[in-house]
Motif scaffolding. Structure first.
Motif, PDB file in Angstrom:
ATOM      1  N   PRO A  73       0.806  -1.222   0.000  1.00 41.06           N
ATOM      2  CA  PRO A  73       0.000   0.000   0.000  1.00 41.06           C
ATOM      3  C   PRO A  73       0.842   1.277   0.000  1.00 41.06           C
ATOM      4  O   PRO A  73       0.430   2.288  -0.562  1.00 41.06           O
ATOM      5  N   GLU A  74       2.021   1.229   0.637  1.00 38.21           N
ATOM      6  CA  GLU A  74       2.838   2.436   0.695  1.00 38.21           C
ATOM      7  C   GLU A  74       3.260   2.887  -0.701  1.00 38.21           C
ATOM      8  O   GLU A  74       3.238   4.082  -1.013  1.00 38.21           O
ATOM      9  N   THR A  75       3.628   1.921  -1.562  1.00 36.72           N
ATOM     10  CA  THR A  75       4.032   2.282  -2.922  1.00 36.72           C
ATOM     11  C   THR A  75       2.863   2.864  -3.701  1.00 36.72           C
ATOM     12  O   THR A  75       3.013   3.846  -4.441  1.00 36.72           O
ATOM     13  N   LEU A  76       1.703   2.290  -3.540  1.00 41.98           N
ATOM     14  CA  LEU A  76       0.516   2.825  -4.225  1.00 41.98           C
ATOM     15  C   LEU A  76       0.225   4.248  -3.748  1.00 41.98           C
ATOM     16  O   LEU A  76      -0.164   5.113  -4.541  1.00 41.98           O
ATOM     17  N   LYS A  77       0.430   4.490  -2.458  1.00 41.81           N
ATOM     18  CA  LYS A  77       0.239   5.840  -1.929  1.00 41.81           C
ATOM     19  C   LYS A  77       1.255   6.801  -2.534  1.00 41.81           C
ATOM     20  O   LYS A  77       0.912   7.947  -2.882  1.00 41.81           O
ATOM     21  N   GLU A  78       2.492   6.342  -2.671  1.00 41.54           N
ATOM     22  CA  GLU A  78       3.527   7.211  -3.236  1.00 41.54           C
ATOM     23  C   GLU A  78       3.231   7.571  -4.684  1.00 41.54           C
ATOM     24  O   GLU A  78       3.549   8.673  -5.131  1.00 41.54           O
TER      25      GLU A  78
ATOM     26  N   LYS B  54       8.946  10.239   1.034  1.00 46.51           N
ATOM     27  CA  LYS B  54       8.253   9.892   2.275  1.00 46.51           C
ATOM     28  C   LYS B  54       8.159   8.396   2.528  1.00 46.51           C
ATOM     29  O   LYS B  54       7.662   7.968   3.569  1.00 46.51           O
ATOM     30  N   ALA B  55       8.625   7.589   1.576  1.00 42.95           N
ATOM     31  CA  ALA B  55       8.531   6.133   1.747  1.00 42.95           C
ATOM     32  C   ALA B  55       9.527   5.648   2.793  1.00 42.95           C
ATOM     33  O   ALA B  55      10.552   6.285   3.057  1.00 42.95           O
TER      34      ALA B  55
ATOM     35  N   GLY C 251      17.060   6.017  -1.788  1.00 41.52           N
ATOM     36  CA  GLY C 251      16.455   6.441  -3.038  1.00 41.52           C
ATOM     37  C   GLY C 251      15.710   7.752  -2.849  1.00 41.52           C
ATOM     38  O   GLY C 251      15.379   8.144  -1.727  1.00 41.52           O
ATOM     39  N   ARG C 252      15.456   8.444  -3.961  1.00 38.96           N
ATOM     40  CA  ARG C 252      14.800   9.744  -3.902  1.00 38.96           C
ATOM     41  C   ARG C 252      13.401   9.676  -3.308  1.00 38.96           C
ATOM     42  O   ARG C 252      12.914  10.646  -2.720  1.00 38.96           O
ATOM     43  N   ILE C 253      12.750   8.522  -3.425  1.00 42.61           N
ATOM     44  CA  ILE C 253      11.358   8.422  -2.975  1.00 42.61           C
ATOM     45  C   ILE C 253      11.276   8.166  -1.474  1.00 42.61           C
ATOM     46  O   ILE C 253      10.227   8.306  -0.861  1.00 42.61           O
ATOM     47  N   GLU C 254      12.404   7.823  -0.862  1.00 42.24           N
ATOM     48  CA  GLU C 254      12.413   7.435   0.546  1.00 42.24           C
ATOM     49  C   GLU C 254      12.625   8.639   1.467  1.00 42.24           C
ATOM     50  O   GLU C 254      13.247   9.629   1.082  1.00 42.24           O
ATOM     51  N   THR C 255      12.130   8.530   2.697  1.00 39.13           N
ATOM     52  CA  THR C 255      12.357   9.559   3.700  1.00 39.13           C
ATOM     53  C   THR C 255      13.848   9.705   3.956  1.00 39.13           C
ATOM     54  O   THR C 255      14.547   8.724   4.214  1.00 39.13           O
ATOM     55  N   ASP C 256      14.325  10.927   3.868  1.00 37.22           N
ATOM     56  CA  ASP C 256      15.749  11.221   4.069  1.00 37.22           C
ATOM     57  C   ASP C 256      15.866  12.023   5.366  1.00 37.22           C
ATOM     58  O   ASP C 256      15.833  13.253   5.371  1.00 37.22           O
ATOM     59  N   MET C 257      16.004  11.337   6.479  1.00 35.63           N
ATOM     60  CA  MET C 257      16.054  11.980   7.783  1.00 35.63           C
ATOM     61  C   MET C 257      17.498  12.266   8.178  1.00 35.63           C
ATOM     62  O   MET C 257      18.315  11.357   8.275  1.00 35.63           O
ATOM     63  N   GLN C 258      17.794  13.550   8.360  1.00 36.19           N
ATOM     64  CA  GLN C 258      19.146  13.965   8.723  1.00 36.19           C
ATOM     65  C   GLN C 258      19.117  14.760  10.031  1.00 36.19           C
ATOM     66  O   GLN C 258      18.086  14.844  10.690  1.00 36.19           O
ATOM     67  N   ALA C 259      20.235  15.367  10.371  1.00 36.84           N
ATOM     68  CA  ALA C 259      20.376  16.017  11.676  1.00 36.84           C
ATOM     69  C   ALA C 259      19.323  17.084  11.917  1.00 36.84           C
ATOM     70  O   ALA C 259      18.868  17.268  13.058  1.00 36.84           O
ATOM     71  N   THR C 260      18.903  17.782  10.866  1.00 37.25           N
ATOM     72  CA  THR C 260      17.926  18.861  11.028  1.00 37.25           C
ATOM     73  C   THR C 260      16.513  18.439  10.650  1.00 37.25           C
ATOM     74  O   THR C 260      15.626  19.282  10.522  1.00 37.25           O
ATOM     75  N   GLY C 261      16.296  17.137  10.439  1.00 43.79           N
ATOM     76  CA  GLY C 261      14.968  16.651  10.097  1.00 43.79           C
ATOM     77  C   GLY C 261      14.904  16.069   8.699  1.00 43.79           C
ATOM     78  O   GLY C 261      15.927  15.851   8.034  1.00 43.79           O
TER      79      GLY C 261
END
Length: 759
Positions: free
Chosen positions: A34-39, A541-542, A512-522
């Motif tokens: 479902p996550e991919t379909l949402k993306e 956000k994936a 990957g570009r579609i994935e959540t990229d969480m770093q030091a500032t968010g």
């Protein structure tokens, strides 16, 4: 041949139920949830992520589903549930994996851990990030920077690309080959010399204002399917769409809109091309000379009789140089020569020219069918010539529309990925970061290949891509590649380049570009540039494929810190922790294009970086748009000979560049194999082969090198006499490194001299 191979005519339009079935197939194969379909609902939306596939523009007012078949495949491919963990490499040696198909390698799934090649066991083994960065940095310190290659594929973001190019220059290397070297560098050189701009001049909205479109060597149905929507709209409002392409591509014939319930329910589709001309591979210079000859001679007659002229003489006088020499050449070129070199009749070319002569606003679209020839620059110059005749640049609904491939290949050049010192703001970089950038010409793709073969190159660092698979002369390159002292690959999936390890070799897996990229500032966002010079923000956000992955900026920062002394002007950690700081640096380096970058990056429809030629400002040596008179009518760079064919390397409907999504080239009716050669029935009869016979392709470059692709199945196809088609990248082995476009050095993959041998 395998029993599951199926070859039959495909009669349906592009899009429609065929696209829907293809999406269902890949979704099931990748076991997406479902996550991919949402993306997918966020794909190419103003507040979503930019497709990781092609560089087509994002409209300010998107469709409900602003993704195409190939874009959805790319998303499913990136968000696959399969994983290539360290355990995978305990089961498979590198030698064994070299025997796998490209599809099977990537189908193993997303890489999860940094890996180092262990020669004693012939396997990749997991290492820590600290160990990887430390060893890579230590080795790079010991090399001559001028002998280290820093390659960048076209998917990396503007932020990563800026950091990567700066890292290479601070290290002392100008060897920055990229995807442009393999496809549209011919555009960058040809357009820049003729109109002062290295990129297209139109915006996406110009398709709403044109009344004619001329297509040369570009296939939107497979390479940029979202383009089919504006093409459909143009066709429905009566725009004349004139196509020159050796093969009949379904997306340029007819399109069924998957988002139109009536078309889906009734089976109706929209015809696209109003004229379709199957020019010989390499025959486009002759075609455009014929169009120009028609327009110039018709204008001569009109003016002699006192009638209104056809050529825009005021525009030519005010804005151009070189017209008289070009016009004389067009008048003097015989129709016999034009017909011989184009493979088309005078009547056919004049029918196309009549459309151009009556058009008020023409867009010219082209792709690698023009750029990947020895005389590709002449192709691009001829595009400029015939467009200048009627002032079709710098006004609404008119101009140049080269279609780029990778989603940020144009943007990488914008922020400094280039081996050419004159294209980078070296003085500004010196001022900002207090170092002396290298000023010499670096290695492009061809020079990098030559350096690897000669043994001059010491190391290769690859930011994405599948470099060894994409380049020419595959056999020679693979044999030489493992002579490199160090190879480093930043990647999301396993590919063939990784299976040719240098003496020390690392694979560094990234988010990957579609994935959540969480770093030091968010959570971070990135940006890319499309084919229309518009800049977009992209927010993933994936759920990441693994918690062991690092972002591309973090990997670049890790390598940079390990291989160079600290520079107080560059805080790599701060940049990796907050990409807005990288965008501030981009703005400081390129203030004219990136003013208020952070504030504008999520503008619906993107923000335009500007283009002087679109305002009829010509940044050429003469200060004007320049007519260029060609010396040849064929772009191939070789003569025809008895038994010699012009090979065009092709991409299937089930691939994007070197990424093979499957074995179904739906539009060409081929399923279950890529070991195919498409031939004209007259050529088949002449050499005595029939459908389903097996043949071998042999290089015929005349350099005494042995280049062969064996075991290809003959498929009778509607293709010009003397031309054959077969798949890329499998047939790159037949392309000599030296067989490239003059000046731009793009591999000449659309007209390769070959011979056939019966099996």
């Amino acid at each position: 041949m395998s029993d599951d191979i199926d070859i039959e005519d495909y009669t349906a339009p592009a899009g429609g139920w065929g696209s829907m079935r293809s999406l269902v197939e890949i979704s099931a194969r990748e076991k997406i949830g479902p996550e991919t379909l949402k993306e997918l609902t966020r794909q190419n939306k103003p507040d979503g992520f930019v497709c990781v596939s092609c560089a087509w523009g994002r409209p300010a007012k998107p469709h409900i589903a602003e993704f195409c078949e190939n874009g959805a495949k790319a998303t499913a491919w990136e968000l696959t549930t399969y994983r290539t963990t360290p355990a995978f490499f305990t089961e498979h040696t590198v030698t064994e994996l070299r025997g796998w198909k490209d599809f099977d390698l990537e189908q193993a799934g997303r890489l999860t851990h940094p890996l180092k090649y262990d020669a004693s066991t012939d396997r990749y083994v997991a290492v820590s990030w600290a160990e990887a960065f430390g060893d890579i940095g230590s080795k790079l310190k010991g090399y001559d920077p001028k002998k280290v290659i820093f390659y960048a594929s076209g998917r990396a973001s503007l932020e990563t690309s800026y950091m990567y190019g700066l890292m290479a220059r601070m290290y002392g290397s100008h060897n920055l080959p990229d995807s442009s070297n393999m496809c549209h560098e011919t555009t960058s050189v040809g357009l820049k010399s003729a109109i002062g701009s290295p990129v297209g001049t139109i915006k996406l909205t110009d398709y709403e204002k044109c009344d004619a479109i001329f297509f040369f060597g570009q296939n939107p149905g497979s390479n940029s399917p979202r383009f089919l929507h504006p093409l459909r709209d143009c066709a429905k409002r009566g725009v004349e769409i004139v196509v020159f392409n050796p093969l009949k591509e379904r997306g340029l014939e007819r399109f069924q809109d998957p988002q139109n319930p009536l078309e889906m329910a009734t089976g109706k589709s929209t015809p696209i091309a109003s004229q379709y001309h199957q020019v010989k591979a390499g025959g486009d210079i002759a075609v455009m000379m014929g169009i120009s000859k028609f327009v110039i001679e018709a204008d001569d007659i009109a003016r002699q009789s006192g009638a209104p002229g056809i050529i825009d003489h005021d525009f030519i006088a005010q804005h151009t140089t070189g017209f008289d020499a070009f016009a004389d050449k067009a008048r003097a070129t015989s129709w016999d020569a034009i017909e011989l070199n184009s493979g088309l009749t005078r009547t056919a070319i004049e029918e196309a020219a009549a459309v151009y002569a009556r058009s008020k606003a023409t867009i010219v679209v082209y792709g690698m069918g023009l750029t990947q020839h020895v005389h590709g620059i002449d192709n691009v110059h001829m595009v400029v010539n015939f467009m200048l005749l009627r002032g079709n640049v710098g006004r609404p609904g008119a101009g140049f529309g080269p279609v780029r491939g990778h989603s940020n290949v144009q943007g990488q050049r914008t922020v400094g990925i280039t081996e050419k010192p004159e294209l980078a703001p070296l003085d500004r970089l010196k001022e900002l970061y207090d170092f002396e950038p290298p000023r010499e010409l670096g290695w492009d793709t061809v020079a990098s290949c030559e350096a690897v073969v000669s043994g001059e190159a010491q190391a290769f660092v690859g930011l994405g891509g599948n470099f060894v698979r994409a380049i020419p002369d595959t056999a020679a390159m693979e044999a030489a590649w493992q002579g490199l002292d160090l190879t480093v690959h930043v990647a999301t999936k396993l590919n063939r380049s990784h299976l040719l390890p240098g003496k020390t070799s690392y694979i560094l897996p990234c988010l990957g570009r579609i994935e959540t990229d969480m770093q030091a500032t968010g959570a971070q966002s990135v940006s890319v540039e499309d084919s229309f010079s518009h800049i977009y923000g992209s927010k993933g956000k994936a759920t990441p494929a693994a918690d062991t992955l690092l972002s591309e900026p973090a990997i670049v920062a890790g390598i940079a810190k390990a291989m160079m002394p600290a520079n107080p002007k560059v805080d790599w950690d701060a940049w990796a922790g907050d990409y807005a700081k990288v965008r501030d640096a981009i703005e400081a380096t390129y203030p004219d294009m990136f003013a208020d970058f952070n504030d504008r990056m999520f503008t619906p429809g993107g923000f335009w970086k500007g283009n002087a030629a679109a305002h009829r400002e010509w940044k050429t040596k003469s200060g004007k748009a320049e007519f260029n008179t060609p010396e040849v009518l064929s772009a191939t760079g070789f003569d025809d000979a008895e038994g010699r064919f012009r090979l065009m390397t092709l991409r299937s409907n089930d691939q994007f560049n070197t990424t093979i999504y499957g074995y179904h080239d739906r539009f060409r009716g081929v399923k279950g194999t890529r070991d195919i050669i498409f031939m004209n029935r007259l050529d088949m009869a002449k050499i005595g082969v029939a459908n389903e016979d097996t043949v071998h392709l042999v290089g015929d470059a005349g350099d005494n090198a042995q280049r062969r692709v064996e075991g290809l199945r003959v498929v009778e196809y509607d293709i010009p006499v003397g031309c054959v088609g077969a798949y890329y990248p499998e047939c790159n082995i037949l392309i000599p490194i030296a067989h490239h476009a003059l000046e731009s050095h793009v591999l000449a993959a659309k007209s390769v001299p070959v011979r056939l041998e019966k099996a």
